[in-house]
Motif scaffolding. Structure first.
Motif, mmCIF file in Angstrom:
data_model
loop_
_atom_site.group_PDB
_atom_site.id
_atom_site.type_symbol
_atom_site.label_atom_id
_atom_site.label_comp_id
_atom_site.label_asym_id
_atom_site.label_seq_id
_atom_site.Cartn_x
_atom_site.Cartn_y
_atom_site.Cartn_z
ATOM 1 N N LEU A 48 0.846 -1.196 0.000
ATOM 2 C CA LEU A 48 0.000 0.000 0.000
ATOM 3 C C LEU A 48 0.878 1.241 0.000
ATOM 4 O O LEU A 48 1.857 1.315 0.750
ATOM 5 C CB LEU A 48 -0.926 0.000 1.221
ATOM 6 N N PRO A 49 0.548 2.236 -0.834
ATOM 7 C CA PRO A 49 1.424 3.399 -0.968
ATOM 8 C C PRO A 49 1.428 4.330 0.242
ATOM 9 O O PRO A 49 2.382 5.071 0.446
ATOM 10 C CB PRO A 49 0.871 4.120 -2.205
ATOM 11 N N GLU A 50 0.376 4.318 1.038
ATOM 12 C CA GLU A 50 0.286 5.190 2.210
ATOM 13 C C GLU A 50 -0.159 4.374 3.413
ATOM 14 O O GLU A 50 -0.806 3.338 3.256
ATOM 15 C CB GLU A 50 -0.730 6.302 1.966
ATOM 16 N N PRO A 51 0.132 4.830 4.625
ATOM 17 C CA PRO A 51 -0.378 4.128 5.811
ATOM 18 C C PRO A 51 -1.905 4.072 5.793
ATOM 19 O O PRO A 51 -2.564 5.038 5.401
ATOM 20 C CB PRO A 51 0.122 4.979 6.977
ATOM 21 N N VAL A 52 -2.436 2.930 6.192
ATOM 22 C CA VAL A 52 -3.883 2.702 6.154
ATOM 23 C C VAL A 52 -4.348 2.077 7.459
ATOM 24 O O VAL A 52 -3.713 1.153 7.970
ATOM 25 C CB VAL A 52 -4.270 1.767 4.979
ATOM 26 N N THR A 53 -5.459 2.602 7.971
ATOM 27 C CA THR A 53 -6.200 1.934 9.028
ATOM 28 C C THR A 53 -7.436 1.350 8.370
ATOM 29 O O THR A 53 -8.265 2.086 7.827
ATOM 30 C CB THR A 53 -6.613 2.905 10.146
ATOM 31 N N LEU A 54 -7.543 0.031 8.358
ATOM 32 C CA LEU A 54 -8.643 -0.674 7.719
ATOM 33 C C LEU A 54 -9.603 -1.153 8.799
ATOM 34 O O LEU A 54 -9.210 -1.897 9.696
ATOM 35 C CB LEU A 54 -8.106 -1.858 6.913
ATOM 36 N N VAL A 55 -10.849 -0.714 8.712
ATOM 37 C CA VAL A 55 -11.882 -1.142 9.657
ATOM 38 C C VAL A 55 -12.815 -2.096 8.917
ATOM 39 O O VAL A 55 -13.481 -1.699 7.952
ATOM 40 C CB VAL A 55 -12.669 0.057 10.219
ATOM 41 N N ARG A 84 4.383 -4.819 8.102
ATOM 42 C CA ARG A 84 4.451 -3.361 7.981
ATOM 43 C C ARG A 84 3.637 -2.719 9.094
ATOM 44 O O ARG A 84 2.629 -2.052 8.840
ATOM 45 C CB ARG A 84 3.901 -2.923 6.623
ATOM 46 N N PRO A 85 4.031 -2.892 10.350
ATOM 47 C CA PRO A 85 3.215 -2.428 11.478
ATOM 48 C C PRO A 85 2.974 -0.923 11.532
ATOM 49 O O PRO A 85 1.985 -0.495 12.120
ATOM 50 C CB PRO A 85 3.983 -2.915 12.708
ATOM 51 N N THR A 86 3.825 -0.141 10.935
ATOM 52 C CA THR A 86 3.588 1.308 10.932
ATOM 53 C C THR A 86 2.826 1.748 9.687
ATOM 54 O O THR A 86 2.520 2.924 9.534
ATOM 55 C CB THR A 86 4.916 2.089 11.002
ATOM 56 N N HIS A 87 2.534 0.807 8.826
ATOM 57 C CA HIS A 87 1.906 1.127 7.544
ATOM 58 C C HIS A 87 0.471 0.615 7.427
ATOM 59 O O HIS A 87 -0.301 1.117 6.622
ATOM 60 C CB HIS A 87 2.749 0.536 6.421
ATOM 61 N N LEU A 88 0.126 -0.402 8.224
ATOM 62 C CA LEU A 88 -1.202 -1.004 8.129
ATOM 63 C C LEU A 88 -1.699 -1.401 9.506
ATOM 64 O O LEU A 88 -0.976 -2.031 10.279
ATOM 65 C CB LEU A 88 -1.167 -2.251 7.225
ATOM 66 N N SER A 89 -2.934 -1.009 9.785
ATOM 67 C CA SER A 89 -3.651 -1.468 10.974
ATOM 68 C C SER A 89 -4.977 -2.030 10.495
ATOM 69 O O SER A 89 -5.619 -1.443 9.616
ATOM 70 C CB SER A 89 -3.933 -0.316 11.941
ATOM 71 N N VAL A 90 -5.381 -3.163 11.037
ATOM 72 C CA VAL A 90 -6.660 -3.766 10.671
ATOM 73 C C VAL A 90 -7.466 -3.942 11.944
ATOM 74 O O VAL A 90 -7.008 -4.582 12.895
ATOM 75 C CB VAL A 90 -6.481 -5.124 9.956
ATOM 76 N N LEU A 91 -8.654 -3.345 11.951
ATOM 77 C CA LEU A 91 -9.551 -3.408 13.103
ATOM 78 C C LEU A 91 -10.839 -4.099 12.696
ATOM 79 O O LEU A 91 -11.386 -3.805 11.628
ATOM 80 C CB LEU A 91 -9.864 -1.996 13.603
ATOM 81 N N LEU A 92 -11.315 -5.021 13.534
ATOM 82 C CA LEU A 92 -12.601 -5.671 13.292
ATOM 83 C C LEU A 92 -13.656 -4.997 14.151
ATOM 84 O O LEU A 92 -13.525 -4.958 15.376
ATOM 85 C CB LEU A 92 -12.541 -7.157 13.643
ATOM 86 N N ALA A 93 -14.682 -4.476 13.501
ATOM 87 C CA ALA A 93 -15.793 -3.872 14.233
ATOM 88 C C ALA A 93 -16.624 -4.998 14.839
ATOM 89 O O ALA A 93 -17.013 -5.933 14.137
ATOM 90 C CB ALA A 93 -16.643 -3.023 13.292
ATOM 91 N N LEU A 94 -16.852 -4.917 16.142
ATOM 92 C CA LEU A 94 -17.617 -5.956 16.827
ATOM 93 C C LEU A 94 -19.096 -5.606 16.839
ATOM 94 O O LEU A 94 -19.476 -4.446 16.798
ATOM 95 C CB LEU A 94 -17.114 -6.125 18.256
ATOM 96 N N GLY A 95 -19.903 -6.632 16.948
ATOM 97 C CA GLY A 95 -21.340 -6.433 16.999
ATOM 98 C C GLY A 95 -21.931 -6.315 15.614
ATOM 99 O O GLY A 95 -21.266 -5.979 14.652
#
Length: 105
Positions: A48-55, A84-95
């Protein structure tokens, strides 16, 4: 972890791997060469070209109906985050939204 302007990957209604790959391609604006398979997704996530937080939202039905595929998807996301811990975060929305329940409470 960046939470500014997260990218939402809504899996509501996704019932197979092909639909999951299509949603990933659209949500993350993946390149035309994206092969819509697990290896290609892994490559794209680490490139990915830029840091991303994916929900990831609406994933529960897919996880229940396709537990093996969902497990692979989780592994792909987790491996990309580890690489790439500083480049990608993946969060799972609960509920899951409840029918007739106001969304703005």
């Amino acid at each position: 972890m960046r939470l500014d302007d997260p990218v939402v990957l809504d899996l509501t209604g996704v019932m197979d791997k092909a639909a999951l790959m299509d949603r990933c391609a659209v949500a993350l604006a993946l390149p035309d060469w994206f092969g819509r398979n697990w290896d290609a997704l892994a490559d794209c996530l680490t490139d990915l070209p830029e840091p991303v937080t994916l929900v990831v939202t609406g994933w529960q039905t897919y996880a229940r109906t396709h537990p093996r595929e969902w497990g692979i998807a989780q592994d792909v996301f987790a491996t990309a985050v580890d690489e790439r811990p500083t480049h990608l975060s993946v969060l799972l929305a609960l509920g899951e939204p409840r029918e007739g329940f106001p969304e703005d409470l």
